[in-house]
Write a protein that holds these residues in place. Sequence first.
Motif, PDB file in Angstrom:
ATOM      1  N   MET A 134       8.492  -1.047 -12.422  1.00 52.57           N
ATOM      2  CA  MET A 134       9.806  -1.436 -12.938  1.00 52.57           C
ATOM      3  C   MET A 134       9.990  -2.949 -12.835  1.00 52.57           C
ATOM      4  SD  MET A 134      11.200   1.406 -13.933  1.00 52.57           S
ATOM      5  CE  MET A 134      12.952   1.029 -14.096  1.00 52.57           C
ATOM      6  N   ALA A 135       9.501  -3.518 -11.740  1.00 51.97           N
ATOM      7  CA  ALA A 135       9.673  -4.952 -11.525  1.00 51.97           C
ATOM      8  C   ALA A 135       8.915  -5.778 -12.554  1.00 51.97           C
ATOM      9  CB  ALA A 135       9.200  -5.316 -10.124  1.00 51.97           C
ATOM     10  N   VAL A 136       7.708  -5.335 -12.922  1.00 46.93           N
ATOM     11  CA  VAL A 136       6.906  -6.116 -13.852  1.00 46.93           C
ATOM     12  C   VAL A 136       7.560  -6.185 -15.228  1.00 46.93           C
ATOM     13  CG1 VAL A 136       5.454  -4.231 -14.717  1.00 46.93           C
ATOM     14  CG2 VAL A 136       4.504  -6.553 -14.533  1.00 46.93           C
ATOM     15  N   TRP A 157       4.214   1.001  -6.137  1.00 41.28           N
ATOM     16  CA  TRP A 157       4.107   0.649  -7.557  1.00 41.28           C
ATOM     17  C   TRP A 157       4.680   1.746  -8.459  1.00 41.28           C
ATOM     18  CZ3 TRP A 157       2.883  -3.812  -9.967  1.00 41.28           C
ATOM     19  CH2 TRP A 157       2.712  -3.751 -11.356  1.00 41.28           C
ATOM     20  N   SER A 158       4.269   2.980  -8.235  1.00 39.34           N
ATOM     21  CA  SER A 158       4.650   4.055  -9.161  1.00 39.34           C
ATOM     22  C   SER A 158       5.328   5.243  -8.474  1.00 39.34           C
ATOM     23  CB  SER A 158       3.418   4.542  -9.936  1.00 39.34           C
ATOM     24  OG  SER A 158       2.417   5.005  -9.032  1.00 39.34           O
ATOM     25  N   HIS A 159       5.806   5.047  -7.243  1.00 35.92           N
ATOM     26  CA  HIS A 159       6.565   6.071  -6.520  1.00 35.92           C
ATOM     27  C   HIS A 159       5.752   7.345  -6.256  1.00 35.92           C
ATOM     28  CE1 HIS A 159      10.160   8.335  -5.255  1.00 35.92           C
ATOM     29  NE2 HIS A 159      10.766   7.171  -5.187  1.00 35.92           N
ATOM     30  N   PRO A 160       4.529   7.215  -5.714  1.00 34.16           N
ATOM     31  CA  PRO A 160       3.740   8.413  -5.408  1.00 34.16           C
ATOM     32  C   PRO A 160       4.108   8.969  -4.033  1.00 34.16           C
ATOM     33  CG  PRO A 160       2.475   6.496  -4.856  1.00 34.16           C
ATOM     34  CD  PRO A 160       3.781   5.981  -5.396  1.00 34.16           C
ATOM     35  N   LEU A 161       3.556  10.116  -3.725  1.00 40.85           N
ATOM     36  CA  LEU A 161       3.687  10.677  -2.385  1.00 40.85           C
ATOM     37  C   LEU A 161       2.579  10.052  -1.537  1.00 40.85           C
ATOM     38  CD1 LEU A 161       5.385  12.750  -0.805  1.00 40.85           C
ATOM     39  CD2 LEU A 161       3.643  14.459  -1.365  1.00 40.85           C
ATOM     40  N   ILE A 162       2.957   9.108  -0.706  1.00 41.87           N
ATOM     41  CA  ILE A 162       1.988   8.282   0.015  1.00 41.87           C
ATOM     42  C   ILE A 162       0.982   9.074   0.853  1.00 41.87           C
ATOM     43  CG2 ILE A 162       1.802   6.567   1.879  1.00 41.87           C
ATOM     44  CD1 ILE A 162       2.569   5.286  -0.735  1.00 41.87           C
ATOM     45  N   PRO A 163       1.390  10.094   1.623  1.00 37.43           N
ATOM     46  CA  PRO A 163       0.411  10.781   2.470  1.00 37.43           C
ATOM     47  C   PRO A 163      -0.721  11.453   1.702  1.00 37.43           C
ATOM     48  CG  PRO A 163       2.626  11.222   3.258  1.00 37.43           C
ATOM     49  CD  PRO A 163       2.770  10.532   1.945  1.00 37.43           C
ATOM     50  N   LYS A 164      -0.578  11.658   0.409  1.00 37.34           N
ATOM     51  CA  LYS A 164      -1.646  12.266  -0.381  1.00 37.34           C
ATOM     52  C   LYS A 164      -2.646  11.250  -0.922  1.00 37.34           C
ATOM     53  CE  LYS A 164       0.751  16.470  -1.852  1.00 37.34           C
ATOM     54  NZ  LYS A 164      -0.235  17.361  -1.177  1.00 37.34           N
ATOM     55  N   LYS A 183       5.026 -13.297  -7.145  1.00 42.26           N
ATOM     56  CA  LYS A 183       4.817 -14.075  -8.374  1.00 42.26           C
ATOM     57  C   LYS A 183       6.134 -14.377  -9.074  1.00 42.26           C
ATOM     58  CE  LYS A 183       2.440 -13.819 -12.859  1.00 42.26           C
ATOM     59  NZ  LYS A 183       1.554 -12.986 -13.730  1.00 42.26           N
ATOM     60  N   THR A 184       7.100 -13.457  -8.971  1.00 44.19           N
ATOM     61  CA  THR A 184       8.354 -13.612  -9.708  1.00 44.19           C
ATOM     62  C   THR A 184       9.369 -14.457  -8.960  1.00 44.19           C
ATOM     63  OG1 THR A 184       7.997 -11.438 -10.709  1.00 44.19           O
ATOM     64  CG2 THR A 184      10.213 -12.357 -10.871  1.00 44.19           C
ATOM     65  N   VAL A 185       9.525 -14.232  -7.665  1.00 43.21           N
ATOM     66  CA  VAL A 185      10.596 -14.914  -6.918  1.00 43.21           C
ATOM     67  C   VAL A 185      10.080 -15.914  -5.892  1.00 43.21           C
ATOM     68  CG1 VAL A 185      12.135 -12.956  -7.245  1.00 43.21           C
ATOM     69  CG2 VAL A 185      10.801 -13.107  -5.135  1.00 43.21           C
ATOM     70  N   GLY A 186       8.747 -16.015  -5.744  1.00 45.34           N
ATOM     71  CA  GLY A 186       8.208 -17.048  -4.875  1.00 45.34           C
ATOM     72  C   GLY A 186       7.855 -16.626  -3.466  1.00 45.34           C
ATOM     73  N   GLU A 187       8.206 -15.419  -3.075  1.00 47.15           N
ATOM     74  CA  GLU A 187       7.825 -14.949  -1.742  1.00 47.15           C
ATOM     75  C   GLU A 187       7.669 -13.430  -1.759  1.00 47.15           C
ATOM     76  OE1 GLU A 187      12.366 -14.961   0.129  1.00 47.15           O
ATOM     77  OE2 GLU A 187      10.873 -16.391   0.807  1.00 47.15           O
ATOM     78  N   PRO A 188       6.745 -12.910  -0.970  1.00 44.38           N
ATOM     79  CA  PRO A 188       6.502 -11.465  -0.974  1.00 44.38           C
ATOM     80  C   PRO A 188       7.558 -10.740  -0.145  1.00 44.38           C
ATOM     81  CG  PRO A 188       5.069 -12.511   0.616  1.00 44.38           C
ATOM     82  CD  PRO A 188       5.821 -13.631  -0.076  1.00 44.38           C
ATOM     83  N   PRO A 189       7.671  -9.434  -0.310  1.00 44.89           N
ATOM     84  CA  PRO A 189       8.638  -8.661   0.473  1.00 44.89           C
ATOM     85  C   PRO A 189       8.275  -8.645   1.957  1.00 44.89           C
ATOM     86  CG  PRO A 189       7.865  -7.412  -1.439  1.00 44.89           C
ATOM     87  CD  PRO A 189       6.966  -8.588  -1.292  1.00 44.89           C
ATOM     88  N   CYS A 190       9.303  -8.613   2.788  1.00 41.85           N
ATOM     89  CA  CYS A 190       9.116  -8.475   4.235  1.00 41.85           C
ATOM     90  C   CYS A 190       9.444  -7.061   4.707  1.00 41.85           C
ATOM     91  CB  CYS A 190       9.996  -9.478   4.981  1.00 41.85           C
ATOM     92  SG  CYS A 190       9.547 -11.196   4.697  1.00 41.85           S
TER      93      CYS A 190
END
Length: 281
Positions: A134-136, A157-164, A183-190
């Motif tokens: 969605m962000a891209v 990225w695509s809302h998967p079920l992570i444990p699988k 890349k978009t806002v200049g800093e990565p998520p914390c």
Amino acid sequence: MKEDKQSIPGRRAMLRLAACLGAAATVHLVTADPAESPVGPTPAKPRPAAGPPQASAPLKPSAYRLRPMTAHAPPKSVPARPPVRRKPFLTMAAPGRTMVLTFDDGPDPNYTPDILKTLRRHGVRAMFFVCGEMAVDNPDLLREMADDGHVIGNHSWSHPLIPKLSRSRIRSQLGSTSEIVEKTVGEPPCWYRAPYGAWNRASFEIGADLGMEPLGWTVDTLDWTEPGTSTIVRRVRAGAGPGVVVLSHDAGGNRSQSVRALRTYLPELLDQGYRITVPNA
């Protein structure tokens, strides 16, 4: 015997002279400049003639000292890795009546702008856990979030079920989203949040490797089920309290109820003395 008596004063005079000469030699050795003392057969250098003090030449850096410094220069600094958690944060510790509002799955051009507008109208900040896919497609909304002081978190990225997923796919899901945000806002998520709140050990470890803390929630509005605006408002009212983290959505379906509910419960919370904020603010 007479001659011996007459020679005693002479011997005494010689002893006094020898003592004086020995004392003078001792004084010279104590006060002499060691740099001027001869070593071995090398003759002593003469003292320069007396005159005004000469300005000393400026010191130059020693190559011997510089080489180790440059050879062992520290690498470029990187953000410290957060400790690996065994479970996500569910509440946010803060003084007073503080609450955090969070929105998952966006940004969506159909609903996110209205949520941003409401937050801006009341002068509060929130957290948006975005999906990379969605962000891209909506970089302008990411920049609008950042410009308004909101915290942008990672929601895969695509809302998967992570444990699988395998570790490599978890890293790809989280890493790719962090990259597009940076890349978009200049800093990565914390901060990051597992889709469906489904965490596992690998997700905690990989999230920490990427410099992110995991955040869950205290109050789930279940707005994704579209229960009605009044139901969403009632759930927020019932769960409000210091340190509470509210979960809502700004994408992933019809989120018009979520938009309308925010317009109702946000001013109520502020009137009740709650401070709506984000971590470390």
